[in-house]
Design a protein around this motif. Structure first.
Motif, short mmCIF file in Angstrom:
data_model
loop_
_atom_site.label_atom_id
_atom_site.label_comp_id
_atom_site.label_asym_id
_atom_site.label_seq_id
_atom_site.Cartn_x
_atom_site.Cartn_y
_atom_site.Cartn_z
N ASP A 105 8.79 -12.05 2.04
CA ASP A 105 7.55 -11.31 2.25
C ASP A 105 7.46 -10.18 1.24
O ASP A 105 8.47 -9.61 0.83
N ALA A 106 6.24 -9.87 0.86
CA ALA A 106 5.98 -8.84 -0.14
C ALA A 106 4.58 -8.31 0.07
O ALA A 106 3.79 -8.87 0.81
N PHE A 107 4.29 -7.22 -0.61
CA PHE A 107 2.91 -6.72 -0.62
C PHE A 107 2.59 -6.23 -2.02
O PHE A 107 3.48 -5.97 -2.83
N MET A 108 1.30 -6.14 -2.31
CA MET A 108 0.84 -5.75 -3.63
C MET A 108 0.06 -4.45 -3.53
O MET A 108 -0.73 -4.26 -2.61
N VAL A 109 0.30 -3.57 -4.49
CA VAL A 109 -0.42 -2.30 -4.58
C VAL A 109 -1.18 -2.30 -5.89
O VAL A 109 -0.63 -2.65 -6.94
N LEU A 110 -2.44 -1.92 -5.83
CA LEU A 110 -3.25 -1.79 -7.04
C LEU A 110 -3.28 -0.32 -7.43
O LEU A 110 -3.80 0.52 -6.70
N ASN A 111 -2.68 0.00 -8.57
CA ASN A 111 -2.64 1.37 -9.07
C ASN A 111 -3.54 1.50 -10.29
O ASN A 111 -3.59 0.59 -11.12
N PRO A 112 -4.22 2.63 -10.43
CA PRO A 112 -5.01 2.83 -11.65
C PRO A 112 -4.09 2.85 -12.87
O PRO A 112 -3.00 3.41 -12.83
#
Length: 142
Positions: free
Chosen positions: A97-104
Motif C-alpha cells: 500500500d502507498a499514497f501519492m502527494v502532489l507537491n508544487p
C-alpha cells in the motif's frame, strides 16, 4: 483515489501472483469475480504466461473478507514461480500500500510533482507457492 499513476499501481496491490499473464490466449482462460457482501473473490482460471504458453495454465484466487482477512488460494501452479521470467513484467506475490502527494514544483509554479510514499509491503516467498496451497493474512486487532 481518483488519480491513476503508473508507479502508484506498482506500489499498491493485492497480488496472489503477479506476472505477465495473458488471459486472452485461450478461450478457456477467464478472470472472474464474485461479491456476496461478506467476501470479494477474484479468480484467474486457466491463464497462461505471455510467450510461455507451453509452461501450462495457472489457476489461483484472492479472497478479501469483510473481517479484513485475505486468503490467496493456489489450485494449479504448473511450474515453480522462480522459473517465471520478470523481464517483461514483475513477478511477485503479496500486499502493498502507498499514497501519492502532489507537491508544487519549485521550478514550474503551475506544475505539481508527484511523490509516492509506500508505507507497507508484505512480500511472499514465491518459492513456497505451489499447487493446492494457500496463504492467509489475518489483520491485527488494532
Amino acid at each position: 483515489g481518483d488519480v491513476i499513476h503508473r508507479m502508484l499501481t506498482a506500489t499498491q496491490y493485492i497480488a496472489p501472483l503477479m506476472a505477465n499473464f495473458n488471459p486472452s490466449y485461450s478461450r478457456n482462460s477467464t478472470v472472474q469475480y464474485l461479491d456476496n457482501g461478506t467476501v470479494f473473490v477474484v479468480q484467474w482460471d486457466k491463464v497462461y504466461l505471455q510467450g510461455k504458453e507451453d509452461m501450462g495454465s495457472f489457476t489461483f484466487q484472492a479472497a478479501l473478507h469483510s473481517s479484513g482477512r485475505i486468503v490467496f488460494g493456489y489450485k494449479e501452479i504448473p511450474v515453480p514461480v522462480l522459473r517465471i521470467s520478470a523481464s517483461q513484467h514483475p513477478v511477485k506475490a503479496g500486499l502493498s500500500d502507498a499514497f501519492m502527494v502532489l507537491n508544487p514544483s519549485p521550478d514550474v509554479p503551475e506544475s505539481r510533482r508527484r511523490t509516492i510514499y509506500e508505507y507497507h509491503r508484505v512480500e511472499l516467498d514465491t518459492s513456497r507457492i505451489s499447487s493446492l496451497s494457500a496463504v492467509e493474512f489475518t489483520p491485527l486487532p488494532s
